[in-house]
Design a protein around this motif. Structure first.
Motif, mmCIF file in Angstrom:
data_model
loop_
_atom_site.group_PDB
_atom_site.id
_atom_site.type_symbol
_atom_site.label_atom_id
_atom_site.label_comp_id
_atom_site.label_asym_id
_atom_site.label_seq_id
_atom_site.Cartn_x
_atom_site.Cartn_y
_atom_site.Cartn_z
ATOM 1 N N GLY A 79 0.802 -1.208 0.000
ATOM 2 C CA GLY A 79 0.000 0.000 0.000
ATOM 3 C C GLY A 79 0.837 1.261 0.000
ATOM 4 N N GLU A 80 2.149 1.101 0.001
ATOM 5 C CA GLU A 80 3.036 2.265 -0.011
ATOM 6 C C GLU A 80 3.080 2.881 -1.403
ATOM 7 O OE1 GLU A 80 4.122 3.529 2.596
ATOM 8 O OE2 GLU A 80 3.975 1.923 4.070
ATOM 9 N N ARG A 81 3.405 4.170 -1.469
ATOM 10 C CA ARG A 81 3.401 4.881 -2.747
ATOM 11 C C ARG A 81 4.777 5.363 -3.183
ATOM 12 N NH1 ARG A 81 -0.760 2.115 -3.300
ATOM 13 N NH2 ARG A 81 -2.785 2.977 -2.754
ATOM 14 N N THR A 82 5.769 5.289 -2.304
ATOM 15 C CA THR A 82 7.106 5.759 -2.668
ATOM 16 C C THR A 82 8.084 4.589 -2.732
ATOM 17 O OG1 THR A 82 7.797 6.148 -0.373
ATOM 18 C CG2 THR A 82 6.676 7.960 -1.525
ATOM 19 N N TYR A 83 9.169 4.803 -3.463
ATOM 20 C CA TYR A 83 10.187 3.768 -3.667
ATOM 21 C C TYR A 83 10.675 3.204 -2.333
ATOM 22 C CZ TYR A 83 14.645 1.748 -5.254
ATOM 23 O OH TYR A 83 15.693 0.907 -5.513
ATOM 24 N N ASP A 84 11.166 4.076 -1.458
ATOM 25 C CA ASP A 84 11.802 3.617 -0.218
ATOM 26 C C ASP A 84 10.815 2.891 0.692
ATOM 27 O OD1 ASP A 84 14.253 4.639 -1.001
ATOM 28 O OD2 ASP A 84 13.971 6.549 0.046
ATOM 29 N N ALA A 85 9.615 3.430 0.837
ATOM 30 C CA ALA A 85 8.632 2.804 1.725
ATOM 31 C C ALA A 85 8.168 1.463 1.167
ATOM 32 C CB ALA A 85 7.447 3.735 1.930
ATOM 33 N N ALA A 86 7.978 1.391 -0.148
ATOM 34 C CA ALA A 86 7.555 0.138 -0.770
ATOM 35 C C ALA A 86 8.649 -0.921 -0.649
ATOM 36 C CB ALA A 86 7.208 0.368 -2.232
ATOM 37 N N LYS A 87 9.887 -0.527 -0.827
ATOM 38 C CA LYS A 87 11.008 -1.464 -0.709
ATOM 39 C C LYS A 87 11.057 -2.061 0.689
ATOM 40 C CE LYS A 87 16.011 -1.744 -1.602
ATOM 41 N NZ LYS A 87 16.491 -2.292 -0.314
ATOM 42 N N ALA A 88 10.931 -1.211 1.706
ATOM 43 C CA ALA A 88 10.966 -1.697 3.087
ATOM 44 C C ALA A 88 9.788 -2.618 3.378
ATOM 45 C CB ALA A 88 10.968 -0.511 4.053
ATOM 46 N N GLU A 89 8.610 -2.243 2.880
ATOM 47 C CA GLU A 89 7.430 -3.061 3.147
ATOM 48 C C GLU A 89 7.522 -4.410 2.438
ATOM 49 O OE1 GLU A 89 2.977 -1.972 3.895
ATOM 50 O OE2 GLU A 89 3.307 -1.968 1.725
ATOM 51 N N PHE A 90 7.978 -4.414 1.192
ATOM 52 C CA PHE A 90 8.059 -5.662 0.451
ATOM 53 C C PHE A 90 9.111 -6.602 1.053
ATOM 54 C CE2 PHE A 90 9.372 -7.934 -3.623
ATOM 55 C CZ PHE A 90 8.392 -8.903 -3.481
ATOM 56 N N GLU A 91 10.237 -6.049 1.470
ATOM 57 C CA GLU A 91 11.257 -6.882 2.113
ATOM 58 C C GLU A 91 10.704 -7.508 3.389
ATOM 59 O OE1 GLU A 91 14.512 -4.180 2.512
ATOM 60 O OE2 GLU A 91 15.271 -4.565 0.469
ATOM 61 N N ARG A 92 9.895 -6.761 4.108
ATOM 62 C CA ARG A 92 9.237 -7.294 5.310
ATOM 63 C C ARG A 92 8.257 -8.405 4.929
ATOM 64 N NH1 ARG A 92 4.333 -5.397 7.753
ATOM 65 N NH2 ARG A 92 4.140 -6.015 9.949
ATOM 66 N N SER A 93 7.526 -8.219 3.842
ATOM 67 C CA SER A 93 6.585 -9.239 3.391
ATOM 68 C C SER A 93 7.301 -10.547 3.067
ATOM 69 C CB SER A 93 5.807 -8.756 2.163
ATOM 70 O OG SER A 93 4.891 -7.741 2.503
ATOM 71 N N LEU A 94 8.437 -10.459 2.391
ATOM 72 C CA LEU A 94 9.190 -11.667 2.064
ATOM 73 C C LEU A 94 9.628 -12.393 3.330
ATOM 74 C CD1 LEU A 94 11.434 -10.406 -0.888
ATOM 75 C CD2 LEU A 94 9.381 -11.820 -1.047
ATOM 76 N N GLN A 95 10.056 -11.645 4.330
ATOM 77 C CA GLN A 95 10.455 -12.253 5.599
ATOM 78 C C GLN A 95 9.269 -12.915 6.279
ATOM 79 O OE1 GLN A 95 12.216 -9.035 7.821
ATOM 80 N NE2 GLN A 95 14.084 -8.998 6.568
ATOM 81 N N ARG A 96 8.137 -12.225 6.320
ATOM 82 C CA ARG A 96 6.955 -12.765 6.984
ATOM 83 C C ARG A 96 6.423 -14.002 6.263
ATOM 84 N NH1 ARG A 96 3.541 -8.749 9.887
ATOM 85 N NH2 ARG A 96 1.815 -9.210 8.459
ATOM 86 N N LEU A 97 6.506 -13.989 4.951
ATOM 87 C CA LEU A 97 6.028 -15.125 4.157
ATOM 88 C C LEU A 97 7.033 -16.275 4.114
ATOM 89 C CD1 LEU A 97 4.487 -13.091 1.213
ATOM 90 C CD2 LEU A 97 3.200 -14.588 2.762
ATOM 91 N N GLN A 98 8.242 -16.020 4.588
ATOM 92 C CA GLN A 98 9.300 -17.046 4.625
ATOM 93 C C GLN A 98 9.654 -17.541 3.225
ATOM 94 O OE1 GLN A 98 8.865 -20.100 7.690
ATOM 95 N NE2 GLN A 98 7.491 -18.782 8.881
ATOM 96 N N VAL A 99 9.748 -16.590 2.295
ATOM 97 C CA VAL A 99 10.091 -16.926 0.910
ATOM 98 C C VAL A 99 11.165 -15.966 0.397
ATOM 99 C CG1 VAL A 99 7.840 -17.921 0.374
ATOM 100 C CG2 VAL A 99 8.228 -15.464 0.000
ATOM 101 N N ASP A 100 11.848 -16.382 -0.663
ATOM 102 C CA ASP A 100 12.841 -15.523 -1.303
ATOM 103 C C ASP A 100 12.220 -14.635 -2.371
ATOM 104 O OD1 ASP A 100 14.949 -16.636 0.196
ATOM 105 O OD2 ASP A 100 15.151 -18.289 -1.231
#
Length: 285
Positions: A79-100
């Motif tokens: 749901g983020e709209r900027t590069y930096d915020a989206a990058k941080a959120e997506f990296e968190r999603s990968l960790q939470r989902l336990q996937v690469d």
């Protein structure tokens, strides 16, 4: 009891026409989530749609992935709209989902004009998602939205970028709105031309809550097998679309059962009678 599959747009993946809407896992315990996994496997559902903002949904899906990643087309959203915020959120999603990596990342609820300008502009989320795709953290990029205006905004988004999927509301009452119906059909025609997937939501919406919330969904859902059958079958009768299940684990078995028995579209007379019988009201006007 399995649910039929069709190509998920141009991705090459044969997804079940009913996709698991994992917002339903946002407030459940892990043992409850694991029972949902058993149900998905029972019906052959092979596509999961979650989001960073869906409570603990990604955390509940994560423990499934070591053993079951290959069974599912995995999609999340930012749901983020900027590069930096989206990058941080997506990296968190990968960790939470336990996937690469995930199969699909979607710009979540992109309908506001000002945030659209930010998301699509320099330093916006789209810039990051293309970079994530280049890095093979994700294969495909999509866009989602609600409200009557979503058809116009999706068409605008599709002019700006060649998205692999869109997600938007689709149900009998919503399509009685002539403006919305025209926009929806325009998106379907464009999807046929360009090969992106069309996911639909709100299939079993009864109405906005008239009082206290009774389910995890943010609208009051239909809750009888007969009513759910009619609404699910009406959606699945539209060639080419996918139906994303409602965000409540209590109604999930009804939707999957209905999808597994789909044969034909209910008549307009049947649908109008259902609207009257269950006091249905449009969620968006």
């Amino acid at each position: 009891m399995t649910i039929p599959k069709q190509p998920f747009g141009r991705t090459g993946h044969m997804s079940t026409r009913t996709i698991f809407g994992a917002a339903a896992l946002g407030r459940v315990k892990q043992d409850e989530a694991d029972q949902v996994l058993d149900l998905l496997l029972k019906y052959g559902v092979n596509h999961i749609d979650t989001a960073a903002s869906y409570g603990e949904s990604e955390l509940r899906i994560g423990p499934w992935m070591p053993a079951h990643r290959a069974k599912f087309f995995l999609a999340t959203k930012t749901g983020e709209r900027t590069y930096d915020a989206a990058k941080a959120e997506f990296e968190r999603s990968l960790q939470r989902l336990q996937v690469d990596s995930v199969d699909l990342i979607q710009l979540h609820y992109l309908v506001g004009e000002e945030e659209w300008d930010v998301a699509m502009g320099p330093g916006g989320v789209l810039e990051y998602l293309q970079e994530a795709r280049d890095q093979r953290l994700v294969k495909y990029i999509g866009v989602t939205g609600h409200d009557v205006v979503v058809t116009r905004m999706h068409l605008k988004s599709l002019e700006r970028f060649d998205f692999d999927s869109v997600l938007l509301p689709f149900n009998y009452l919503m399509m009685q709105n002539e403006t919305y119906a025209a926009g929806f059909h325009e998106i379907l025609e464009l999807a046929q031309e360009r090969g992106f997937a069309v996911q639909t939501i709100k299939s079993i919406c009864r109405r906005p809550y008239p009082g206290e919330r009774t389910h995890a969904t943010w609208y009051e859902p239909l809750t009888t097998q007969t009513s759910v059958d009619k609404m699910v079958h009406w959606v699945l009768a539209q060639e080419g679309v996918f139906l994303n299940t409602a965000g409540d684990i209590g109604v999930l078995p009804l939707v999957l059962a209905a999808a597994s028995r789909f044969e034909a579209r209910p008549s307009d007379e049947d649908m109008q009678a259902a609207v009257s019988e269950w006091d249905m009201v449009p969620l968006f006007t």
